[in-house]
Write a protein that holds these residues in place. Structure first.
Motif, short mmCIF file in Angstrom:
data_model
loop_
_atom_site.label_atom_id
_atom_site.label_comp_id
_atom_site.label_asym_id
_atom_site.label_seq_id
_atom_site.Cartn_x
_atom_site.Cartn_y
_atom_site.Cartn_z
N PRO A 172 0.57 -1.15 0.67
CA PRO A 172 0.72 -0.05 -0.14
C PRO A 172 1.30 1.23 0.13
CG PRO A 172 -0.42 -1.66 2.40
CD PRO A 172 0.70 -1.69 1.67
N ALA A 173 0.50 2.03 -0.77
CA ALA A 173 1.46 3.50 -0.87
C ALA A 173 0.51 4.71 -0.96
CB ALA A 173 2.68 3.08 -2.43
N ALA A 174 1.34 5.81 -1.17
CA ALA A 174 0.49 7.13 -1.35
C ALA A 174 1.79 7.30 -1.37
CB ALA A 174 0.13 7.87 -0.11
N TRP A 175 2.64 6.78 -3.36
CA TRP A 175 3.85 7.75 -4.32
C TRP A 175 3.48 8.49 -4.72
CZ3 TRP A 175 7.20 3.64 -3.37
CH2 TRP A 175 8.68 3.72 -3.22
N CYS A 176 4.22 9.81 -4.43
CA CYS A 176 3.34 11.06 -5.49
C CYS A 176 4.62 11.07 -7.08
CB CYS A 176 4.35 12.57 -4.87
SG CYS A 176 6.24 12.05 -4.97
N VAL A 201 -0.70 -0.95 -4.56
CA VAL A 201 -1.89 0.02 -4.63
C VAL A 201 -1.77 1.34 -4.18
CG1 VAL A 201 -3.94 -0.13 -4.09
CG2 VAL A 201 -2.75 -2.18 -4.00
N ASN A 202 -1.39 1.82 -4.75
CA ASN A 202 -1.16 3.29 -5.00
C ASN A 202 -2.37 4.89 -4.91
OD1 ASN A 202 0.61 5.72 -4.57
ND2 ASN A 202 1.27 5.96 -6.64
N ARG A 203 -1.79 5.83 -4.49
CA ARG A 203 -3.08 6.34 -4.63
C ARG A 203 -2.99 6.78 -5.40
NH1 ARG A 203 -4.40 11.31 -0.13
NH2 ARG A 203 -5.19 11.76 -1.80
N CYS A 204 -4.53 7.59 -6.05
CA CYS A 204 -5.06 9.01 -7.19
C CYS A 204 -5.40 9.30 -6.35
CB CYS A 204 -5.51 7.95 -7.41
SG CYS A 204 -7.12 7.25 -7.46
N SER A 216 -1.41 1.39 -10.26
CA SER A 216 -1.73 -0.11 -9.01
C SER A 216 -1.77 -1.15 -9.99
CB SER A 216 -2.06 0.33 -8.16
OG SER A 216 -2.73 1.40 -7.57
N GLN A 217 -0.74 -1.88 -9.51
CA GLN A 217 -0.50 -3.64 -10.93
C GLN A 217 -0.14 -4.02 -9.81
OE1 GLN A 217 2.97 -2.12 -12.95
NE2 GLN A 217 2.99 -0.11 -12.18
N LEU A 218 -0.03 -5.74 -10.69
CA LEU A 218 0.53 -7.02 -9.93
C LEU A 218 1.02 -7.20 -10.60
CD1 LEU A 218 -0.50 -8.98 -7.91
CD2 LEU A 218 -1.59 -10.56 -10.48
N ILE A 219 2.30 -6.95 -9.73
CA ILE A 219 3.86 -8.19 -10.66
C ILE A 219 3.86 -9.56 -10.56
CG2 ILE A 219 5.47 -7.02 -10.35
CD1 ILE A 219 4.32 -4.54 -11.03
#
Length: 272
Positions: A172-176, A201-204, A216-219
């Protein structure tokens, strides 16, 4: 094969009730699509602009049995859905708070456990205490491990989780957007070097001066995206985790078996 729902959503800064309602809606959507596990971004119940929220962060923080815990426990059981969700966790009597992600499983009266972010960055250091544990959680489908955002830049966390028996890693992330290139490299690397699926899973959306870009993506265990992304839009992305593929990849690329543990006795006192 577990079906994973990646909930790429925006949040309203400081409006926990609206954010919890949003989370509830996405849990319902995931369940209607027969997902087994849903993951939400970092600090999704409150928003991320810590210096603006200030001392209100304590007010928003929660112990076991708080409103987020009660709601997600209920939703997990109602929808037969394992839920991974970022929130502010309250610590002990000294007023410490943590940037945490909880795990809720069907039938539980409260969260299964929490992962507290270990590697704090920028203003997080002014408000949060750093986590000290790297747990693996049992869920009905598999064992899972969690890293939060900046933790992904430190290979040790993903490796410890993998060696501790995690079947899937969640991020889970809040990546800029300024570090979008780093996001993609970190996600692919942590998956590849451990031969494991990673759910990132990153914020938008935008919050004050911070732009979040989603993606966000499944790797896959080979470090390749298995799902198309939503770009920077809200929505759900679904993907399957194939444990047979994971085992096959570890035979083809034996990074785990090929480790030279006999050479890894590092004297940490020599590292500045």
């Amino acid at each position: 094969m577990p079906k994973i729902a990646l909930a790429q959503i925006d949040t309203v800064l400081g409006d926990k009730q609206k954010n919890l309602s949003h989370i509830k809606d996405y849990c319902r959507k995931a369940a209607s699509n027969q997902a087994n596990i849903i993951c939400f971004p970092e600090l999704v119940t409150t928003g991320y602009s810590l210096d603006i929220l200030g001392t209100e962060l304590w007010t928003f923080s929660e112990l076991r049995g708080g409103e987020t815990d009660q709601l997600l426990s209920s939703l997990s059981t109602k929808f037969d859905l394992t839920i991974i969700c970022g929130f502010i966790e309250r610590g002990g009597s000294l007023g410490e708070i943590y940037n945490s992600s909880g795990v809720w499983v069907p039938g539980g009266k409260s969260w299964k456990g929490t992962f507290r972010k270990i590697h704090l960055v920028d203003s997080e250091r002014n408000w949060f205490s750093s986590g000290t544990n790297i747990p693996v959680f049992d869920t009905p489908m598999c064992k899972i491990g969690i890293m939060i955002c900046h933790d992904a830049g430190f290979p040790e966390i993903a490796r410890i989780l993998t060696l501790s028996g995690a079947d899937i890693l969640f991020l889970p992330a809040a990546w800029c957007i300024h570090y979008k290139d780093v996001w993609n490299i970190n996600c692919a690397s942590r998956a590849l070097e451990n031969g494991i699926h990673l759910v990132a899973v990153n914020r938008c959306g935008k919050e004050e001066k911070i732009n979040f870009f989603g993606d966000s993506q499944l790797i896959s265990p080979r470090g390749k995206p298995l799902t198309s992304t939503l770009g920077d839009d809200e929505g759900l992305v679904f993907g399957y985790v194939d444990f047979n593929l994971q085992a096959k990849t570890r035979l083809e690329l034996p990074y785990l078996r090929g480790r030279r543990k006999d050479l890894y006795n590092i004297d940490h006192s020599l590292i500045v």
